[in-house]
Design a protein around this motif. Structure first.
Motif: not given
Length: 727
Positions: A28-33
């Protein structure tokens, strides 16, 4: 040559190129929540996760057992063990002893799974071992529900009686007019609010509100429903539901159950069942609740059941409970399948402290009269056929009339309202194929009916095979006729049969002619008249049939394009169709009312109509002597009613004339005021028009001048004729 040399010399570069390609990243991308709740995603798996309280859900405390000494304990264990084995052969029991070595009157029974424990607790609670010992059983986890009472607890105060007036006032209308409720939205698309109004269906006139209190804004938040006998109007709210009745439609009762989505009444309105969606789809919370209507008391809560194959909590059907007509019993499918759970409404406990076991049970229905139960058992493999049967009261083995059918794909149960007969539509196949995904596909389908005659001795069964594809079915409520609609959704053909002592006879097969899309059969409440309706079709055909003659005949037909609902009023005098925003694709929403002969008497457009529902009536059973008296005096009574209708028409005509005269007088009054105002402005008009009083100008002094203005021009080239060249 070695492989290494081949690669080094450039003979094969594909492997080298492949090694240089970057592998795809599935992170997942680093900023994915991640906002997905694991309970919603894999709740069925999490339910199987071992927990500290697993023992509590698998252990049952049984109280009320005999108190015996150590010598008699093995015999007691043997007797009780036979009872515990009914739920699961694998169990562990423990009997606490006092200082003298005697049992304390209770024991602990641990089962290998929750479902066995829940079944045993339900059955053993109230179980009568002998005349001196009656069990009380609870899950160990139920102990967590018992808390210390609040120090400030006080007994509930007695509520004062609330007089809402005569709840049956509407039945005393001298003209026997019926009521219906309209529910529609008003306001803007962004800020709309519901409006609910209750109207009289006035013969020969426009529908009329039942009073000043009969129409309210925001009376409900979602929908409205009538109780089975029409006593209460039910409204839905965020916190629960409310019941309204009386001449002023005052609130009679309210039931707190947040986010209620479904309700169901018992036949005589003594109980109401409410259901709300559980917070989690895997939850086994008790979201089905049964309330006592007169007092508002919660009688018992139920969990809708856990389906063993998926572990998912859901309603198998609604209504969740089937009620006997006298409200003495109510039943639902047994948790986990394989039977029916029948409860007594007096104690809200299982009848006989046990389930009615029917393996592979698919569906069941209580008879509208008495306590008989019809059920359908699906087939199991090729060797065990499907079963459709009637289980007579008292329920038990050997007290049933069953028919076994091979290669049955599906069955539907249709009780006649009188309870005299049961029709079972069964769809049979010639070949069955199970796809890789588990989906079953049938080919070579044929459609059959099994007709059970419960009035006759030994309940004989007659069979009927349809020559065309099945569309719809309907019993005459009180009589011996039924209608089967066959064909297709584009054109259905009504077949009217009689199920008499001489077998099943075809009375008529009526050509619907221009009435297309018929897909619903609706009999009048007392029988005799029949309507075929095309629900949710572009044509919205309505086809009226009179089945009273020896050979049924078509009476009339009509249309309500886009109509999605239709129903008879409870007297059988009027039939209504409606197009609502909940189920119609038509933009023209509204309702139409026909008389029983098919003549349209009311047509109303209602913007954003949500519901149209006739108000039910309680059944009235006249003594046979009174019925014969009415039939003897039918001719004299008919003349009386005809004279009253004429007077009513004359009264209506007089009302129309008086209304027209009143409107004319109002217009003349307005006209005289406008004339006076016009005359008072005479000098102002003369000054504005250069001293000319235009009202007195002689028309003959005016010169008429005509001006022609071309609207369009077109250039046309005219060829020279040969005759002109010769000259």
């Amino acid at each position: 040559m070695h492989v290494a040399e081949i690669i080094e010399n450039g003979v094969d570069h594909s492997a080298a190129d492949a090694s240089k390609e970057e592998e795809p990243s599935f992170s997942d991308p680093e900023d994915y929540v991640d906002d997905i709740d694991e309970d919603d995603l894999v709740g069925d798996v999490l339910r199987l996760k071992p927990s500290d309280d697993e023992y509590e859900h698998c252990c049952v405390i049984v109280e009320g057992i005999p108190e015996v000494d150590a010598e008699r304990l093995p015999k007691l264990k043997a007797i009780l063990g036979k009872i515990f084995k009914r739920f699961n052969d694998s169990f562990t029991d423990h009997y606490p002893l006092d200082e003298a070595g005697k049992t304390k009157g209770y024991c602990f029974v641990e089962f290998p799974n929750r479902s066995s424990a829940a079944d045993s607790a339900q059955v053993l609670n109230g179980y009568q071992l002998d005349k001196n010992h009656k069990f009380s059983a609870n899950l160990f986890s139920d102990l967590n529900k018992f808390k210390k009472p609040d120090d400030n607890w006080r007994p509930p105060e007695t509520k004062p009686f609330k007089d809402v007036g005569d709840p049956y006032w509407w039945l005393q209308n001298p003209k026997c007019m019926d009521q219906f409720v309209l529910h529609y939205d008003r306001g803007t698309a962004k800020e709309s609010y519901p409006v609910v109004g209750i109207y009289w269906n006035v013969p020969g006139a426009e529908p009329m509100l039942c009073g000043d209190e009969a129409e309210k804004q925001s009376w409900t938040e979602t929908i409205v429903e009538w109780s089975p006998k029409g006593t209460y109007l039910t409204t839905f709210h965020e916190k629960g539901i409310a019941l309204w009745c009386g001449p002023k439609f005052e609130q009679f009762q309210r039931f707190l159950h947040e986010k209620v989505t479904l309700i169901d009444y018992s036949p005589n309105e003594t109980y109401i069942v409410t259901y709300s969606q559980p917070e989690s789809r895997w939850s086994d919370a008790e979201t089905v609740r049964v309330w006592h209507v007169p007092t508002g008391v919660l009688r018992r809560s139920f969990s809708p059941g856990i389906v063993q194959q998926t572990g998912r909590s859901h309603l198998s059907a609604w209504p969740h409970f089937q009620w006997s007509q006298d409200e003495k019993y109510f039943a639902c499918l047994k948790t986990g399948g394989g039977g029916v759970s029948i409860y007594e409404s007096e104690t809200f406990e299982l009848v006989g402290n046990k389930h009615v076991i029917i393996e592979n049970l698919k569906d069941f229905k209580f008879s509208p009269v008495g306590h008989n139960i019809a059920y359908f058992v699906e087939e199991e493999g090729e060797s065990k056929p499907a079963v459709v049967a009637v289980l007579r009261y008292p329920w038990g083995a050997g007290n049933e009339r069953a028919v076994r059918v091979f290669k049955m794909a599906e069955a539907t149960l249709y009780w006649q309202k009188s309870g005299d007969r049961l029709a079972v539509r069964n769809d049979r196949y010639s070949k069955k194929k199970i796809e890789e995904n588990g989906e079953i596909k049938y080919t070579g389908m044929t459609y059959h009916f099994e007709i059970f005659n419960l009035r006759a001795k030994d309940t004989p069964v007659e069979s009927l095979q349809l020559s065309e594809t099945f569309v719809s079915f309907g019993w005459e409520p009180f009589g011996d006729k039924f209608c089967v609609l066959t064909g297709s959704n584009l054109k259905g053909t009504p077949n009217i049969y009689r199920a008499g002592d001489k077998g099943i006879q075809l009375l008529a097969k009526i050509d619907p002619q221009q009435s297309t899309g018929l897909n619903t059969v609706l009999w009048a409440p007392a029988g005799g008249w029949l309507v075929l309706f095309g629900a949710k079709t572009a044509s919205g055909s309505v086809f009226f049939i009179d089945t009273n003659p020896a050979e049924p005949i078509k009476m009339n037909s009509g249309e309500h394009p886009g109509a999605n609902e239709a129903s008879w009023d409870l007297t059988g005098r009027y039939f209504a169709t409606c197009s609502t925003m909940f189920g119609s694709k038509s933009s023209d929403l509204g309702y139409q009312i026909f008389n029983f002969q098919g003549r349209e008497v009311v047509r109303k457009s209602v913007d954003r109509l949500a519901q149209f529902i006739w108000r039910p009536r309680p059944p009235v059973k006249l003594p046979e002597e009174k019925t014969r008296e009415i039939r003897r005096n039918m001719k004299a009574q008919s003349q009386k009613f005809e004279e009253e209708d004429k007077r009513e028409k004359g009264r209506a005509s007089k009302e129309v004339i008086d209304k027209r005269r009143r409107l004319m007088a109002e217009f003349n009054n307005w006209r005289s005021k406008a004339r006076a105002r016009y005359d008072s402005q005479k000098q102002l008009r003369i000054s504005l028009r250069g001293g000319v009083y235009t009202d007195e100008v002689d028309v003959r002094e005016l010169e008429e001048e005509t001006i022609e203005v071309p609207l369009s021009t077109e250039k046309i080239v005219v060829e020279k004729r040969r005759d002109d060249d010769d000259e």
